[in-house]
Motif scaffolding. Sequence first.
Motif, PDB file in Angstrom:
ATOM      1  N   GLY A  79      22.061  29.000  68.023  1.00 44.44           N
ATOM      2  CA  GLY A  79      21.091  28.908  69.344  1.00 44.44           C
ATOM      3  C   GLY A  79      19.930  29.801  69.222  1.00 44.44           C
ATOM      4  O   GLY A  79      19.416  29.819  70.348  1.00 44.44           O
ATOM      5  N   GLY A  80      19.704  30.720  68.180  1.00 45.02           N
ATOM      6  CA  GLY A  80      18.835  31.443  68.307  1.00 45.02           C
ATOM      7  C   GLY A  80      18.983  32.622  67.339  1.00 45.02           C
ATOM      8  O   GLY A  80      19.776  32.535  66.478  1.00 45.02           O
ATOM      9  N   MET A  81      18.406  33.620  67.814  1.00 42.22           N
ATOM     10  CA  MET A  81      18.553  35.095  66.930  1.00 42.22           C
ATOM     11  C   MET A  81      19.752  36.054  67.887  1.00 42.22           C
ATOM     12  O   MET A  81      19.628  35.926  68.965  1.00 42.22           O
ATOM     13  CB  MET A  81      17.176  35.842  66.752  1.00 42.22           C
ATOM     14  CG  MET A  81      16.396  35.033  65.799  1.00 42.22           C
ATOM     15  SD  MET A  81      15.051  36.291  65.041  1.00 42.22           S
ATOM     16  CE  MET A  81      14.004  36.156  66.826  1.00 42.22           C
ATOM     17  N   SER A  82      20.397  36.714  66.849  1.00 43.68           N
ATOM     18  CA  SER A  82      21.264  37.637  67.417  1.00 43.68           C
ATOM     19  C   SER A  82      20.989  38.980  66.555  1.00 43.68           C
ATOM     20  O   SER A  82      20.172  38.884  65.584  1.00 43.68           O
ATOM     21  CB  SER A  82      22.775  37.087  67.265  1.00 43.68           C
ATOM     22  OG  SER A  82      23.034  37.048  65.765  1.00 43.68           O
ATOM     23  N   PHE A  83      21.649  40.099  66.722  1.00 42.68           N
ATOM     24  CA  PHE A  83      21.547  41.245  65.857  1.00 42.68           C
ATOM     25  C   PHE A  83      22.707  42.097  66.055  1.00 42.68           C
ATOM     26  O   PHE A  83      23.553  41.909  66.924  1.00 42.68           O
ATOM     27  CB  PHE A  83      20.222  41.993  66.295  1.00 42.68           C
ATOM     28  CG  PHE A  83      20.191  42.591  67.646  1.00 42.68           C
ATOM     29  CD1 PHE A  83      20.560  44.079  67.693  1.00 42.68           C
ATOM     30  CD2 PHE A  83      19.831  42.399  68.766  1.00 42.68           C
ATOM     31  CE1 PHE A  83      20.522  44.928  68.809  1.00 42.68           C
ATOM     32  CE2 PHE A  83      19.879  42.771  70.160  1.00 42.68           C
ATOM     33  CZ  PHE A  83      20.006  43.978  70.168  1.00 42.68           C
ATOM     34  N   TYR A  89      27.589  43.856  68.124  1.00 41.35           N
ATOM     35  CA  TYR A  89      26.842  42.554  68.027  1.00 41.35           C
ATOM     36  C   TYR A  89      26.124  42.241  69.395  1.00 41.35           C
ATOM     37  O   TYR A  89      26.829  42.285  70.458  1.00 41.35           O
ATOM     38  CB  TYR A  89      27.869  41.550  67.662  1.00 41.35           C
ATOM     39  CG  TYR A  89      27.397  39.945  67.523  1.00 41.35           C
ATOM     40  CD1 TYR A  89      26.935  39.640  66.629  1.00 41.35           C
ATOM     41  CD2 TYR A  89      27.713  39.214  68.772  1.00 41.35           C
ATOM     42  CE1 TYR A  89      26.320  38.210  66.761  1.00 41.35           C
ATOM     43  CE2 TYR A  89      27.167  37.972  68.725  1.00 41.35           C
ATOM     44  CZ  TYR A  89      26.597  37.439  67.731  1.00 41.35           C
ATOM     45  OH  TYR A  89      26.198  36.139  67.897  1.00 41.35           O
ATOM     46  N   PHE A  90      24.941  41.713  69.523  1.00 39.22           N
ATOM     47  CA  PHE A  90      24.245  41.196  70.691  1.00 39.22           C
ATOM     48  C   PHE A  90      23.766  39.831  70.366  1.00 39.22           C
ATOM     49  O   PHE A  90      23.159  39.524  69.478  1.00 39.22           O
ATOM     50  CB  PHE A  90      23.181  42.262  70.968  1.00 39.22           C
ATOM     51  CG  PHE A  90      23.645  43.520  71.259  1.00 39.22           C
ATOM     52  CD1 PHE A  90      24.049  43.988  72.764  1.00 39.22           C
ATOM     53  CD2 PHE A  90      23.581  44.410  70.068  1.00 39.22           C
ATOM     54  CE1 PHE A  90      24.424  45.264  72.782  1.00 39.22           C
ATOM     55  CE2 PHE A  90      24.155  45.718  70.481  1.00 39.22           C
ATOM     56  CZ  PHE A  90      24.382  46.372  71.727  1.00 39.22           C
ATOM     57  N   ASN A  91      23.780  39.024  71.484  1.00 41.98           N
ATOM     58  CA  ASN A  91      23.097  37.772  71.542  1.00 41.98           C
ATOM     59  C   ASN A  91      22.570  37.269  72.823  1.00 41.98           C
ATOM     60  O   ASN A  91      22.272  36.209  73.019  1.00 41.98           O
ATOM     61  CB  ASN A  91      23.762  36.400  70.951  1.00 41.98           C
ATOM     62  CG  ASN A  91      25.094  36.296  71.662  1.00 41.98           C
ATOM     63  OD1 ASN A  91      25.396  36.748  72.711  1.00 41.98           O
ATOM     64  ND2 ASN A  91      26.002  35.287  71.572  1.00 41.98           N
ATOM     65  N   ASN A  92      22.467  38.501  73.644  1.00 42.27           N
ATOM     66  CA  ASN A  92      21.770  38.502  74.781  1.00 42.27           C
ATOM     67  C   ASN A  92      22.583  37.449  75.737  1.00 42.27           C
ATOM     68  O   ASN A  92      22.115  36.578  76.280  1.00 42.27           O
ATOM     69  CB  ASN A  92      20.272  37.910  74.802  1.00 42.27           C
ATOM     70  CG  ASN A  92      19.811  38.272  76.107  1.00 42.27           C
ATOM     71  OD1 ASN A  92      19.959  39.117  76.763  1.00 42.27           O
ATOM     72  ND2 ASN A  92      18.329  37.725  76.163  1.00 42.27           N
ATOM     73  N   CYS A  93      23.894  37.486  75.759  1.00 47.91           N
ATOM     74  CA  CYS A  93      24.990  36.962  76.690  1.00 47.91           C
ATOM     75  C   CYS A  93      24.809  35.393  76.517  1.00 47.91           C
ATOM     76  O   CYS A  93      24.783  34.852  77.486  1.00 47.91           O
ATOM     77  CB  CYS A  93      24.662  37.469  78.167  1.00 47.91           C
ATOM     78  SG  CYS A  93      24.895  39.260  78.373  1.00 47.91           S
ATOM     79  N   PHE A  97      17.970  35.187  71.475  1.00 45.07           N
ATOM     80  CA  PHE A  97      16.680  35.685  71.350  1.00 45.07           C
ATOM     81  C   PHE A  97      15.952  34.622  70.535  1.00 45.07           C
ATOM     82  O   PHE A  97      16.403  34.096  69.593  1.00 45.07           O
ATOM     83  CB  PHE A  97      16.846  37.075  70.489  1.00 45.07           C
ATOM     84  CG  PHE A  97      17.531  38.288  71.241  1.00 45.07           C
ATOM     85  CD1 PHE A  97      17.138  38.940  72.454  1.00 45.07           C
ATOM     86  CD2 PHE A  97      18.904  38.520  70.799  1.00 45.07           C
ATOM     87  CE1 PHE A  97      17.721  39.784  72.905  1.00 45.07           C
ATOM     88  CE2 PHE A  97      19.718  39.422  71.644  1.00 45.07           C
ATOM     89  CZ  PHE A  97      19.261  40.199  72.698  1.00 45.07           C
ATOM     90  N   ASN A  98      14.576  34.616  70.932  1.00 46.40           N
ATOM     91  CA  ASN A  98      13.626  33.743  70.322  1.00 46.40           C
ATOM     92  C   ASN A  98      12.739  34.262  69.332  1.00 46.40           C
ATOM     93  O   ASN A  98      12.067  33.696  68.344  1.00 46.40           O
ATOM     94  CB  ASN A  98      12.930  32.869  71.440  1.00 46.40           C
ATOM     95  CG  ASN A  98      13.935  32.046  72.140  1.00 46.40           C
ATOM     96  OD1 ASN A  98      14.919  31.167  71.459  1.00 46.40           O
ATOM     97  ND2 ASN A  98      13.893  31.929  73.356  1.00 46.40           N
TER      98      ASN A  98
END
Length: 136
Positions: A79-83, A89-93, A97-98
Motif C-alpha cells: 500500500g505504500g511505506m510504513s515504519f 509500527y506505523f502505517n498512518n492508519c 506514507f508515500n
Amino acid sequence: LSTPQKIGDYMLENFTYELHVFIKQNPYELFLSKKGDCGEFAKFGVLVANYHNYETYQIRIFYKGIFWKHRIAVYVEKGGMSFTDNGHYFNNCDNWFNTFKEIIDFNCNGLPDNLILEKYIVYDYWDDIIETGYNN
C-alpha cells in the motif's frame, strides 16, 4: 516475523529500550539480549524485513542543539511505506506514507519543545545515503 507489523509487534513484546552510547549490538546480539536502543531496533527490523523480501530503509533524525540522534526503520509495503520506531509500527492508519518526508513529519509531530528537527538522512539496506532533508 514475516511482515513489518509482525516485526514491530515482536519488538514491542520482547525487547526493552536501553540506551547504548558506546556499544552497538548487531541484530543477532539484540535478539539474544532483548535490550537495545533505537538504532539497534531499526537495524533488526530492516534485517528481518529484508530477509522476507521487503525493500527497507533507515532514517537517522538529527535535532537542533542536541547530541542524541534517533533512528527508525522504513518498509515498502503493497500500500505504500510504513515504519517502526522502537518497535511501534506505523502505517498512518492504513493510508500509508508515500515519501520519507511524510514519515518524518508524522514521526516528529508532537515532539517536546526541546526536540526540534534539524535534518534527516535516509539510508538504504546497504547504508548508502539516498536522501537528505532539512527542516525548513
